[in-house]
Design a protein around this motif. Structure first.
Motif, mmCIF file in Angstrom:
data_model
loop_
_atom_site.group_PDB
_atom_site.id
_atom_site.type_symbol
_atom_site.label_atom_id
_atom_site.label_comp_id
_atom_site.label_asym_id
_atom_site.label_seq_id
_atom_site.Cartn_x
_atom_site.Cartn_y
_atom_site.Cartn_z
ATOM 1 N N LEU A 73 0.827 -1.211 0.000
ATOM 2 C CA LEU A 73 0.000 0.000 0.000
ATOM 3 C C LEU A 73 0.860 1.261 0.000
ATOM 4 C CD1 LEU A 73 -2.727 -1.155 2.536
ATOM 5 C CD2 LEU A 73 -3.024 -0.848 0.075
ATOM 6 N N GLN A 74 1.979 1.224 0.707
ATOM 7 C CA GLN A 74 2.887 2.371 0.689
ATOM 8 C C GLN A 74 3.453 2.602 -0.704
ATOM 9 O OE1 GLN A 74 5.526 1.070 3.857
ATOM 10 N NE2 GLN A 74 4.698 2.600 5.261
ATOM 11 N N ASP A 75 3.721 1.532 -1.416
ATOM 12 C CA ASP A 75 4.214 1.658 -2.790
ATOM 13 C C ASP A 75 3.163 2.301 -3.707
ATOM 14 O OD1 ASP A 75 6.587 0.499 -2.061
ATOM 15 O OD2 ASP A 75 6.087 -1.490 -2.805
ATOM 16 N N GLN A 76 1.896 2.219 -3.294
ATOM 17 C CA GLN A 76 0.826 2.863 -4.065
ATOM 18 C C GLN A 76 0.637 4.315 -3.664
ATOM 19 O OE1 GLN A 76 -0.356 0.716 -6.448
ATOM 20 N NE2 GLN A 76 1.103 -0.655 -5.435
ATOM 21 N N GLY A 77 1.513 4.810 -2.785
ATOM 22 C CA GLY A 77 1.449 6.208 -2.380
ATOM 23 C C GLY A 77 0.541 6.497 -1.207
ATOM 24 N N GLY A 318 1.027 -15.247 -4.626
ATOM 25 C CA GLY A 318 0.799 -16.153 -5.740
ATOM 26 C C GLY A 318 0.142 -15.459 -6.918
ATOM 27 N N PRO A 319 -0.098 -16.195 -7.996
ATOM 28 C CA PRO A 319 -0.699 -15.629 -9.203
ATOM 29 C C PRO A 319 -2.054 -14.974 -8.911
ATOM 30 C CG PRO A 319 0.143 -17.836 -9.639
ATOM 31 C CD PRO A 319 0.236 -17.631 -8.168
ATOM 32 N N GLY A 320 -2.224 -13.782 -9.445
ATOM 33 C CA GLY A 320 -3.494 -13.080 -9.327
ATOM 34 C C GLY A 320 -3.675 -12.283 -8.048
ATOM 35 N N PHE A 321 -2.800 -12.502 -7.049
ATOM 36 C CA PHE A 321 -2.973 -11.825 -5.761
ATOM 37 C C PHE A 321 -2.790 -10.314 -5.917
ATOM 38 C CE2 PHE A 321 -1.949 -12.466 -0.944
ATOM 39 C CZ PHE A 321 -3.000 -11.628 -0.635
ATOM 40 N N ARG A 322 -1.734 -9.904 -6.582
ATOM 41 C CA ARG A 322 -1.480 -8.469 -6.759
ATOM 42 C C ARG A 322 -2.607 -7.801 -7.542
ATOM 43 N NH1 ARG A 322 3.858 -6.909 -5.622
ATOM 44 N NH2 ARG A 322 5.307 -8.656 -5.326
ATOM 45 N N GLU A 323 -3.097 -8.469 -8.575
ATOM 46 C CA GLU A 323 -4.173 -7.892 -9.389
ATOM 47 C C GLU A 323 -5.445 -7.707 -8.553
ATOM 48 O OE1 GLU A 323 -1.129 -9.594 -11.987
ATOM 49 O OE2 GLU A 323 -2.215 -10.350 -10.232
ATOM 50 N N LEU A 325 -5.505 -7.254 -5.336
ATOM 51 C CA LEU A 325 -5.237 -6.149 -4.424
ATOM 52 C C LEU A 325 -5.372 -4.809 -5.128
ATOM 53 C CD1 LEU A 325 -2.216 -7.435 -2.316
ATOM 54 C CD2 LEU A 325 -4.522 -6.957 -1.516
ATOM 55 N N ASN A 326 -4.921 -4.753 -6.391
ATOM 56 C CA ASN A 326 -5.049 -3.501 -7.142
ATOM 57 C C ASN A 326 -6.502 -3.058 -7.228
ATOM 58 O OD1 ASN A 326 -2.329 -3.114 -7.665
ATOM 59 N ND2 ASN A 326 -2.369 -4.237 -9.602
ATOM 60 N N ALA A 327 -7.397 -4.011 -7.439
ATOM 61 C CA ALA A 327 -8.824 -3.681 -7.512
ATOM 62 C C ALA A 327 -9.311 -3.132 -6.176
ATOM 63 C CB ALA A 327 -9.626 -4.912 -7.919
ATOM 64 N N ASN A 330 -7.917 0.464 -5.679
ATOM 65 C CA ASN A 330 -8.669 1.450 -6.461
ATOM 66 C C ASN A 330 -9.985 1.794 -5.769
ATOM 67 O OD1 ASN A 330 -6.707 1.549 -8.455
ATOM 68 N ND2 ASN A 330 -7.663 -0.068 -9.684
ATOM 69 N N ARG A 331 -10.618 0.794 -5.176
ATOM 70 C CA ARG A 331 -11.862 1.060 -4.432
ATOM 71 C C ARG A 331 -11.577 1.891 -3.183
ATOM 72 N NH1 ARG A 331 -14.868 -1.383 -0.373
ATOM 73 N NH2 ARG A 331 -13.353 -3.086 -0.114
ATOM 74 N N LEU A 332 -10.467 1.590 -2.505
ATOM 75 C CA LEU A 332 -10.115 2.341 -1.305
ATOM 76 C C LEU A 332 -9.757 3.781 -1.627
ATOM 77 C CD1 LEU A 332 -7.979 -0.299 0.622
ATOM 78 C CD2 LEU A 332 -10.283 0.469 1.162
#
Length: 339
Positions: A73-77, A318-323, A325-327, A330-332
């Protein structure tokens, strides 16, 4: 003993405890209904709170995942803080640590102290909503380490952590099984994070929770760091060395086995979860190095014993976890930007 009971529906003690489990389930359902209907009040926050918790008792790797999520989350600013009850601490009331202050496990508890050592603002309180209120003015988002069942604290998202090997045990409620709430509670969580277990563990959780957003992660023993000097080395460079290994965590054998897989000759010393170590606990009558988890190290770093080392952990999503989290991020962001 109790772990064996909780892994089987055919154990006599599980059946003996089943009537109590039924009553526990009734109380749990009425309590959750009270919050959903507004009969009991949840304390809202000015910033979104993400709860990272589990349905079962015992360690499943929540704290390493919280630390990784905070960095993500910190990497997302986003400015990130952590709230907790501070299990095992010797203080009372609200305690906060911020601005890189050195955290003491006696005041915060071992897991919050570990997170604070990573530079995160941390607040602990018996009422987690008090901790949320303390950090909210200086943060964009808060992570609650545990607290899935603490409905007095309002939340914007929930991440359920599941052990990919033990899963949900016999799927019965306490005390007949390991569940704090019925398995159907998991369907209301935004993400389900399965620790380890390989493809079979991931498939099993997806089968048990159809329709849930289920992803996998793992925690790997990574580096060995001295508690009294600046010495740091990759764990694999310790292969062949004889060591004492101590662990006051939910599943000590998980730590011991990680060291054995790295080729170390391990003399294991398990302790109860959240054990408060004393120097005498680590007096084994020889000069062999003593390796411990980072969670245990925050309680031992002031001993000044050159034999002591911590083994830091690395989280691998694992696969898909980061994607996924990105969703959620964006909602947060929408919630953060809403006045």
């Amino acid at each position: 003993m109790i772990e064996r009971v909780w892994q089987s529906r055919w154990h006599p003690l599980a059946w003996l405890f089943w009537p109590v489990a039924w009553l526990f389930g009734l109380v749990t359902a009425l309590r959750r209904l009270g919050y959903r209907r507004g009969w009991l009040r949840s304390q809202a926050s000015d910033v979104p709170v993400i709860v990272v918790g589990n349905l079962t008792v015992g360690g499943v790797g929540k704290t390493p995942l919280v630390a990784w999520l905070a960095g993500y989350l910190q990497d997302q600013g986003l400015r990130v803080g952590v709230v907790s009850r501070g299990y095992g601490r010797q203080s009372r009331g609200l305690v906060t640590v911020s601005d890189g202050q050195r955290a003491e496990a006696e005041a915060l508890g071992d897991e919050p102290a570990l997170l604070a050592d990573g530079g995160l603002p941390v607040a602990v309180a018996e009422r987690r909503s008090d901790a949320v209120a303390a950090l909210a003015p200086s943060c964009d988002v808060l992570l609650a380490d545990d607290g899935l069942q603490h409905y007095a604290m309002a939340r914007a998202a929930e991440v359920l952590v599941v052990d990919g090997e033990r899963l949900f045990g016999n799927r019965w409620l306490l005390p007949a099984g390991p569940l704090r709430e019925p398995l159907r509670r998991a369907r209301h969580c935004d993400l389900v994070a399965v620790r380890g277990g390989g493809a079979l563990g991931l498939a099993a959780v997806r089968r048990l929770l159809p329709g849930a957003a289920v992803f996998q992660f793992d925690v790997h023993a990574d580096r060995v760091e001295s508690l009294s000097t600046d010495d740091v080395a990759p764990l694999h460079t310790w292969a062949g060395r004889r060591v004492h290994a101590v662990a006051g965590i939910g599943l000590p054998e998980r730590f011991f086995n990680a060291l054995r897989r790295a080729g170390l000759q391990v003399q294991a010393h398990p302790f109860p979860d959240h054990h408060i170590f004393r120097p005498d606990d680590l007096a084994f009558g020889d000069d062999c190095p003593v390796l411990m988890t980072s969670k245990d190290a925050v309680k031992c770093r002031h001993f000044g014993d050159r034999r002591l080392y911590q083994v830091s952990a690395r989280v691998e999503p694992g696969p898909g976890f980061r994607e996924a989290l990105n969703a959620q991020v964006n909602r947060l962001r929408t919630l953060v930007s809403t006045p």
